[in-house]
Scaffold this active site. Structure first.
Site, PDB file in Angstrom:
ATOM      1  N   GLU A  89       0.969  -1.167   0.357  1.00  0.00           N
ATOM      2  CA  GLU A  89       0.090   0.057  -0.110  1.00  0.00           C
ATOM      3  C   GLU A  89       0.666   1.081   0.151  1.00  0.00           C
ATOM      4  O   GLU A  89       1.586   1.113   0.552  1.00  0.00           O
ATOM      5  CB  GLU A  89      -0.544   0.530   1.244  1.00  0.00           C
ATOM      6  CG  GLU A  89      -2.113  -0.971   1.707  1.00  0.00           C
ATOM      7  CD  GLU A  89      -3.248  -0.867   0.098  1.00  0.00           C
ATOM      8  OE1 GLU A  89      -3.026  -0.158  -0.552  1.00  0.00           O
ATOM      9  OE2 GLU A  89      -3.264  -2.573   0.011  1.00  0.00           O
ATOM     10  N   ARG A 133     -17.715  -0.819   4.304  1.00  0.00           N
ATOM     11  CA  ARG A 133     -19.338  -1.230   4.196  1.00  0.00           C
ATOM     12  C   ARG A 133     -20.335  -2.578   4.610  1.00  0.00           C
ATOM     13  O   ARG A 133     -21.273  -2.576   4.862  1.00  0.00           O
ATOM     14  CB  ARG A 133     -18.726  -2.511   2.876  1.00  0.00           C
ATOM     15  CG  ARG A 133     -19.651  -3.700   2.124  1.00  0.00           C
ATOM     16  CD  ARG A 133     -19.062  -3.947   0.650  1.00  0.00           C
ATOM     17  NE  ARG A 133     -18.143  -5.038   2.085  1.00  0.00           N
ATOM     18  CZ  ARG A 133     -17.357  -6.422   1.647  1.00  0.00           C
ATOM     19  NH1 ARG A 133     -19.577  -6.650   2.208  1.00  0.00           N
ATOM     20  NH2 ARG A 133     -17.105  -7.515   2.098  1.00  0.00           N
ATOM     21  N   CYS A 150      -8.294  -1.992   7.913  1.00  0.00           N
ATOM     22  CA  CYS A 150      -6.572  -2.231   7.181  1.00  0.00           C
ATOM     23  C   CYS A 150      -6.380  -0.275   6.961  1.00  0.00           C
ATOM     24  O   CYS A 150      -5.351  -0.341   7.292  1.00  0.00           O
ATOM     25  CB  CYS A 150      -6.472  -2.334   5.846  1.00  0.00           C
ATOM     26  SG  CYS A 150      -6.872  -4.491   6.556  1.00  0.00           S
ATOM     27  N   HIS A 193      -1.497  -5.470   1.773  1.00  0.00           N
ATOM     28  CA  HIS A 193      -2.050  -6.713   1.779  1.00  0.00           C
ATOM     29  C   HIS A 193      -2.086  -7.928   1.124  1.00  0.00           C
ATOM     30  O   HIS A 193      -1.304  -7.519  -0.244  1.00  0.00           O
ATOM     31  CB  HIS A 193      -3.754  -6.217   1.554  1.00  0.00           C
ATOM     32  CG  HIS A 193      -4.410  -5.309   1.887  1.00  0.00           C
ATOM     33  ND1 HIS A 193      -4.876  -4.090   1.762  1.00  0.00           N
ATOM     34  CD2 HIS A 193      -5.378  -5.669   2.785  1.00  0.00           C
ATOM     35  CE1 HIS A 193      -5.771  -3.701   2.392  1.00  0.00           C
ATOM     36  NE2 HIS A 193      -6.226  -4.501   2.493  1.00  0.00           N
TER      37      HIS A 193
HETATM   38  N1  PCA Z   1      -8.650  -6.820   5.979  1.00  0.00           N
HETATM   39  C1  PCA Z   1      -9.300  -5.817   6.508  1.00  0.00           C
HETATM   40  C2  PCA Z   1      -9.285  -4.938   8.293  1.00  0.00           C
HETATM   41  C3  PCA Z   1      -8.910  -6.717   8.524  1.00  0.00           C
HETATM   42  C4  PCA Z   1      -8.615  -7.485   7.402  1.00  0.00           C
HETATM   43  O1  PCA Z   1      -7.303  -8.512   7.421  1.00  0.00           O
HETATM   44  C5  PCA Z   1      -9.142  -5.045   5.502  1.00  0.00           C
HETATM   45  O2  PCA Z   1      -8.801  -4.915   4.229  1.00  0.00           O
HETATM   46  O3  PCA Z   1      -9.609  -3.617   5.882  1.00  0.00           O
END
Ligand code: PCA
Length: 213
Positions: free
Chosen positions: A78, A88, A141, A165
């Site tokens: 990111e 959501r 996140c 991610h």
């Molecule tokens: N993914 C979510 C929140 C926790 C996770 O592992 C997100 O992408 O916001």
């Protein structure tokens, strides 16, 4: 050198969260970097309190937070976190903020201070699909990435921080046809590469990793 690396609890009816599964499987020492692992609740108001407590306690050189991005096919590094919560689905304690600022006195956005492009380049060298992502979403996140960078910035800490991610793992897509996934061992290997690269590049490299959309 010390790293603090976090993964999240399962959320959205999943039984596992690949971020925590992979983080928890890392060695405690990688190339003389001490690896401190921490699981964070997938809860807006609790996640960053736990993170800040551990930053205070451990005093890491680098903090990498990791989360699940179900539906993405690659390891996404990111670039930016934005000052907004817009959920959501409810978090694990039933909270569902809509268009709320994360910190009233924070910038609109903070950029990752990890060498994001070097990380993508290194992952690809090992044949692991990876890209720079320009949105961490508006759920927990993005919230934790924003909170991390806000905290470092406000307290003028000499800590590098960012967010990664990861896709679903194999076991999560058994009943989800045509959904991208990555084998857990590949995610673990990818995180090791992200860690080593974060400690070995003081500055990012200048290569294109942009997208039109
Ligand atoms: N993914 C979510 C929140 C926790 C996770 O592992 C997100 O992408 O916001």
């Amino acid at each position: 050198m010390k790293l603090l690396i976090t993964g999240f609890e399962p959320f959205d009816k999943e039984l596992i969260n690949p971020s925590w599964e992979a983080v928890n499987s890392l060695n405690d020492n990688i190339d003389n970097i001490i690896i401190n692992k921490l699981q964070l609740p997938t809860v807006f108001k609790k996640s960053y309190i736990k993170l800040f407590e551990h930053i205070e306690k451990i005093k890491p050189d680098i903090v990498i937070c990791v989360g699940q991005a179900g539906g993405r096919y690659d390891i996404s590094i990111e670039r930016v976190a934005i000052n907004i919560d817009d959920a959501r689905i409810e978090d694990n304690e039933g909270y569902k903020p809509i268009d709320e600022k994360i910190f009233e006195d924070g910038e609109n956005a903070y950029f990752s201070t990890l060498p994001i492009k070097a990380i993508v380049q290194e992952l690809k060298k090992f044949n692991i699909p990876a890209s720079v992502s320009n949105t961490a979403g508006t759920y927990v996140c993005n919230h934790i990435m924003y909170a991390l960078l806000y905290y470092i910035n406000k307290n003028k800490l000499n800590i590098k921080g960012g967010f990664i991610h990861v896709p679903y793992t194999t076991e999560q897509i058994i009943n989800k046809p045509n959904t991208p996934y990555m084998d857990k061992n590949t995610i673990i290997k990818a995180l090791e590469i992200c860690i080593k690269t974060s400690f070995s590049f003081d500055n990012d490299i200048k290569i294109s990793a942009g997208k039109e959309f």
